[in-house]
Design an enzyme around this catalytic site. Sequence first.
Site, mmCIF file in Angstrom:
data_model
loop_
_atom_site.group_PDB
_atom_site.id
_atom_site.type_symbol
_atom_site.label_atom_id
_atom_site.label_comp_id
_atom_site.label_asym_id
_atom_site.label_seq_id
_atom_site.Cartn_x
_atom_site.Cartn_y
_atom_site.Cartn_z
ATOM 1 N N ASP A 749 38.987 41.997 34.522
ATOM 2 C CA ASP A 749 38.892 43.342 33.955
ATOM 3 C C ASP A 749 37.832 44.120 34.731
ATOM 4 O O ASP A 749 37.064 43.564 35.520
ATOM 5 C CB ASP A 749 38.610 43.318 32.452
ATOM 6 C CG ASP A 749 37.230 42.751 32.130
ATOM 7 O OD1 ASP A 749 36.910 42.663 30.944
ATOM 8 O OD2 ASP A 749 36.462 42.384 33.071
ATOM 9 N N LEU A 750 37.831 45.436 34.548
ATOM 10 C CA LEU A 750 36.947 46.320 35.293
ATOM 11 C C LEU A 750 35.577 46.360 34.636
ATOM 12 O O LEU A 750 35.464 46.393 33.401
ATOM 13 C CB LEU A 750 37.533 47.718 35.356
ATOM 14 C CG LEU A 750 38.927 47.826 35.999
ATOM 15 C CD1 LEU A 750 39.374 49.273 36.011
ATOM 16 C CD2 LEU A 750 38.924 47.257 37.413
ATOM 17 N N ASP A 792 41.673 47.785 30.252
ATOM 18 C CA ASP A 792 41.395 47.540 31.674
ATOM 19 C C ASP A 792 41.507 46.064 31.998
ATOM 20 O O ASP A 792 40.889 45.586 32.949
ATOM 21 C CB ASP A 792 39.996 48.069 32.022
ATOM 22 C CG ASP A 792 38.906 47.384 31.191
ATOM 23 O OD1 ASP A 792 37.785 47.227 31.702
ATOM 24 O OD2 ASP A 792 39.182 46.981 30.046
#
Length: 882
Positions: A749-750, A792
């Site tokens: 994930d970001l 995300d």
Amino acid sequence: MNLPTRSALLTTSLVLMLVGATAAWQYRQLSRGYTALLGQQLQGLAQAAAADLDYKLAMHLATLSREARRGDAATFYDPGRRAPFLAHSGLRPMFDGIALIDVAGNILQAEPPPVAKEVSVADREYFRRARDTGVAAVSQPLNARTSGESAVLMAVPVKDADGRVLGVLGGGLNLHRPNMLGNLAAARLSGEGYYIVDSGGESPVYVVHPDPARVLQPVRGGKADTEWRQPDDLESSAKIAATGWNVHVVLPARTAYAPLAKARRALLLQMLLLAVVTGALVWAGTLWLVRPLGSLHSVIRRLRRNPDAPVLLDVRANDEYGDLAREFDALMTELRTQRSEKAALSDAAPVGLFRCDERGRMVDVNDAYLAIHGIERAQAANGWLGCVRPEQREETWRQWLTRVASNEPFQLKRWIRRTDGSSVLVSLQMQPIVAAGRVVGQVGTLIDITERTLAEQALRTQTAIFEKTTDYVVQLDKHGRLSYMNPAARLRTGVAQDAPVTHFTMADFMPPATLLRLRETIVPTAVSRGVWVGESDICGAHPADVFPVSHMVIAHRDKAGKIERFSGIMRDISEAKATEVALFESEARLRTIADALPMRVAFIDTSQRYRFVNRAYEGAFGIPREAIVGRTVKELFGSRFHSIEAHVARALQGEPVTFQSELVSDGGYACFESNYIPQRGIDGSVLTGFHAVSTDVTRQKQEEKRLLQLAHEDPLTGLANRAGFNRRLEETLAAAPGGGRVAALMFLDLDRFKQVNDQFGHGTGDALLREVADRLVQALRARDFVARVGGDEFTVIIGQVADAQTAARIAAKIVDALSRPYMLSGCRIDVSASVGVAFHVAGSAATATQLMLAADEMLYQAKGAGRNDYRLAEFPEERATA
């Protein structure tokens, strides 16, 4: 005051009023748009939270069910095996407490141990439901007896090899601890917004609440308590499908409307400044610049007399006259454009439109008018007379001139024969055009009503059959309410001929046993197969007057394949059961009904020969049905007989058969669902053959395929969604063992993605997610699988990796690709990504849940190490070779 002064004062006043109105209108539009957008975002958050909780509850139940399948009788009856069973279950990381419960409701073993020595849950509804139905159950929020704290409990029955319930495996989620429910209570939106979950139903209580003291307290009026929620706060709700709970997202008004208040102050200041500056400029300009308008006035007069005449305007003058000339020229251009648009709209209309002069000649017709008559535009003036028989044209023209001169509206229906030889039935309506008390022409519409008239005739014919038949015919809507009952059915059941029937259901005319069969067998069969044929019992005018009927239930679907209504055709077979003649007459009438059905209905005897086919067979095979009766199935189907040969044999052995067959030819794709229903004798044996009912389900199959594809695709990025990821992961885990092949699962994930949304808005956040998806696809091979599973969060499945170094290179490549700057909407955005990697050996016993938990743990280690990095689980050195 002179004209310039009056003009300046009036213009300045109007400008100031317009500026004020514009400011008010702009703020109102801004407020409406902002409120609507905020409401949509809150609703999206509520739906996302509900979907996430629904998914997590399903994951917990699936894990609990998997461990329950490991249990056996010894798990409950042998005290020495209870604690090891719970210790090795792997459930404690997901649940705050787990327990083994015998069928009497006594807790035999719990982890952690209960506060009381002996604890029973025999009176708990969720326990009884799991024990008695053999299906996993989720409780409403309650005070757990093992710990005395607020919790939601899950119960899964443990069964032996014969399916008997040995006991129940339970798991609990403490509503005050940091789990999937407790974390939601602590979550905040924009600093002050919060989530609330209630249990729904008639007496809802709080499941999740920012104030822990509110948990298990009753919900007042379906809203959050006034201590937490003000009347003007924003709230959106969504329902959790698995439990029926409601998720509420509440955003305080002071937070929600803060940007709007700021924008209002700025707008008022701007409008005030604009009003002052504009007023001063208009005042000064009007006093100094007033030009003669006489020449423009003469131009307007000429254009009024002839709007299409070319008039030269001095649109290049750099003064008021030039401004007015340009505006007037633009206005005339717009008017001419509108006239052209109206003409185009008329030509595009599906209804024929026309206008004729006082001499009866058509001066304006649209394309639909020409198409209905089958003539060219050059023939528009009197071309319609060519559709009238030659010997009738002179008289028809005289009648037409009389009607054109009339001051009364006119309407008629008539058949016309077009130039291509085809005949159509048209409906014509005319309205006179009256000017100065004189009829100067007619306008009207022309509609082709051939198909509608034929359909109405067919409907009247069908209704006439139903009205005259002695069979009992009823129609019901998809909810089971009667919409039609023919005279025979009304007479037999004691319903007056003119009485409404929409308040009745079939429960008013069926004994309890038949009603139960209707719900459990008849309706489900009709829905799945299109038709159900059999016998049932019906009540007459009195509840005690029960008589047998031959019964056919037909399920009607719309073009999208959804159930639209049901038809029931019944016949009293009290005497028919005793005599062969009555049976023959009943079958004859049912043949009439069968011929009206769109599906193919046939009866095939034990020698595989057709003894009856309905009219639909003629269209399907292109030959009269008289030529079909007597043929064998093999003779009729030819080379395609091998595809149904086994089904025919099963039906003749007494087995009901349902199957689908697909046909791909030059004509396109088609799919049919066939039902073979054995005709049994009194002793239960197939004496005579079986019924065959085939329905065209092509549209339904195509819609199912389209919906399946949509269900596995993320609409934002075009990648697979969570459902698509789950399916691909199960396929990867199910791969046959061989050669010690190792697959890799990556969770990523970001880092600090929320800051992007907060700073640049969700539109930029969505654009960033699409760019991340593109970089992931470019960084990986075509055979690698990429999915967006929410927010995300992304996943990558690599079907085969040689060693840990290969997986590390891929993870590093992903981290490097995603950490490069992004240019979106003219702004540079810097984000990074964290990656967790887990491995799976083909043929091993590891489950999807275990593999995902391992990858998730590596992801959190990568984040804990400072983000913008990756972490790998231990690579399996001893690989499966089976």
